[in-house]
Motif scaffolding. Structure first.
Motif, short mmCIF file in Angstrom:
data_model
loop_
_atom_site.label_atom_id
_atom_site.label_comp_id
_atom_site.label_asym_id
_atom_site.label_seq_id
_atom_site.Cartn_x
_atom_site.Cartn_y
_atom_site.Cartn_z
N ARG A 2 0.82 -1.25 -0.13
CA ARG A 2 0.02 0.06 -0.23
C ARG A 2 0.87 1.12 0.10
N ILE A 3 0.62 2.33 -0.92
CA ILE A 3 0.97 3.45 -0.97
C ILE A 3 0.50 4.29 -0.31
N ASN A 4 0.97 4.85 0.72
CA ASN A 4 0.31 5.74 1.76
C ASN A 4 0.09 7.20 1.24
N ASN A 5 0.88 7.64 0.36
CA ASN A 5 0.69 9.26 -0.02
C ASN A 5 0.45 9.30 -1.62
N PHE A 6 -0.63 9.73 -1.89
CA PHE A 6 -1.23 9.86 -3.37
C PHE A 6 -1.12 11.29 -3.61
N LYS A 7 -0.36 11.73 -4.54
CA LYS A 7 -0.46 13.16 -4.85
C LYS A 7 -1.47 13.40 -6.03
N VAL A 8 -2.49 14.22 -5.84
CA VAL A 8 -3.32 14.36 -6.87
C VAL A 8 -2.96 15.32 -7.78
N GLY A 9 -2.11 16.10 -7.49
CA GLY A 9 -1.60 17.11 -8.61
C GLY A 9 -0.52 16.64 -9.24
N GLU A 10 -0.24 15.33 -9.29
CA GLU A 10 0.90 15.00 -9.85
C GLU A 10 0.70 14.18 -11.16
N ARG A 11 1.36 13.59 -12.04
CA ARG A 11 1.03 12.77 -13.02
C ARG A 11 1.81 11.45 -12.72
N GLY A 12 1.21 10.15 -13.49
CA GLY A 12 1.97 8.97 -13.54
C GLY A 12 2.53 8.67 -12.18
N LEU A 13 3.71 8.19 -12.19
CA LEU A 13 4.41 7.51 -10.79
C LEU A 13 4.64 8.63 -9.93
N ASN A 14 4.88 9.82 -10.24
CA ASN A 14 4.73 10.70 -9.31
C ASN A 14 3.74 10.92 -8.45
N ARG A 15 2.71 10.49 -8.83
CA ARG A 15 1.64 10.42 -7.84
C ARG A 15 1.96 9.33 -6.62
N PHE A 16 2.64 8.43 -6.72
CA PHE A 16 2.79 7.51 -5.77
C PHE A 16 4.25 7.71 -5.20
N PHE A 17 5.20 8.11 -5.91
CA PHE A 17 6.54 8.20 -5.48
C PHE A 17 7.08 9.63 -5.57
N GLY A 18 8.23 9.70 -4.93
CA GLY A 18 8.96 11.24 -4.98
C GLY A 18 9.55 10.91 -6.55
N PRO A 19 10.26 12.14 -6.83
CA PRO A 19 10.78 11.94 -8.21
C PRO A 19 11.82 11.05 -8.62
N LEU A 20 12.70 10.98 -7.56
CA LEU A 20 13.84 10.16 -7.72
C LEU A 20 13.31 8.56 -7.58
N GLU A 21 12.45 8.23 -6.76
CA GLU A 21 11.85 6.96 -6.46
C GLU A 21 11.37 6.65 -7.74
N ALA A 22 10.55 7.59 -8.34
CA ALA A 22 9.81 6.94 -9.67
C ALA A 22 10.65 6.95 -10.86
N LYS A 23 11.80 7.51 -10.99
CA LYS A 23 12.97 7.30 -11.97
C LYS A 23 13.46 5.88 -11.86
N ILE A 24 13.68 5.90 -10.41
CA ILE A 24 14.41 4.35 -10.21
C ILE A 24 13.61 3.23 -10.57
#
Length: 138
Positions: A2-24
Motif C-alpha cells: 500500500r502506498i500511503n501518499n497519493f499526490k493528486v496534482g502529480e502525473r504518472g508514477l509521481n502520484r505515488f513516489f518522489g521524483p527520484l523513486e519514480a525514476k528508479i
C-alpha cells in the motif's frame, strides 16, 4: 503493498513516489536485476546523482516492499516485486475502493462524469463489466 501518499496534482508514477523513486522504479521495471551502479548510470542521463543517494532510495524501496534484493557475489541486485502493470492495477484498485468507501455515490458520479472524456472502448468495457456483475449477483 500500500502506498500511503497519493499526490493528486502529480502525473504518472509521481502520484505515488518522489521524483527520484519514480525514476528508479521505471529503470528497474525496464531492467530488473540491476545493481545500484547500473541504476546510477541510467540516472546520470538526467542529472548527476550521488551513488549513496541512489543506494539509500533503493534500500528504502526494499524496506517499503516495492523492491526485492538479492546478492550476486558482493553485488546487490534489485528487482521490483510487481510488474509496473500489477503495481498500477493494485494502486488504482486501492484508491477506487477508498474513494467509494469515503465518498460513496459522489465518487461514482464523478467517475461516470469523467467517462464523457473517455474513449468509447473504455465505456464498452465498463458496460460489459456491469453486465457481468449483474449476471454474477443473480
Amino acid at each position: 503493498m500500500r502506498i500511503n501518499n497519493f499526490k493528486v496534482g502529480e502525473r504518472g508514477l509521481n502520484r505515488f513516489f518522489g521524483p527520484l523513486e519514480a525514476k528508479i522504479m521505471d529503470i528497474l521495471w525496464a531492467r530488473p536485476g540491476s545493481s545500484i551502479r547500473e541504476v546510477q548510470a541510467a540516472l546520470e542521463k538526467d542529472k548527476d546523482v550521488n551513488f549513496n543517494t541512489v543506494m539509500t532510495v533503493m534500500n528504502r524501496l526494499v524496506d517499503k516492499g516495492l523492491l526485492g534484493k538479492t546478492q550476486k557475489g558482493r553485488t546487490s541486485l534489485y528487482q521490483p516485486v510487481q510488474s509496473k502493470e500489477e503495481f498500477m492495477n493494485n494502486q488504482s484498485k486501492e484508491l477506487s475502493h477508498e474513494l467509494v468507501d469515503e465518498f460513496g455515490a459522489l465518487a461514482l458520479n464523478h467517475m461516470l462524469d469523467a467517462l464523457e472524456e473517455a474513449d468509447s472502448s473504455l465505456i464498452e468495457r465498463l458496460e460489459q463489466k456491469i453486465k457481468q456483475w449483474k449476471k454474477d449477483s443473480n
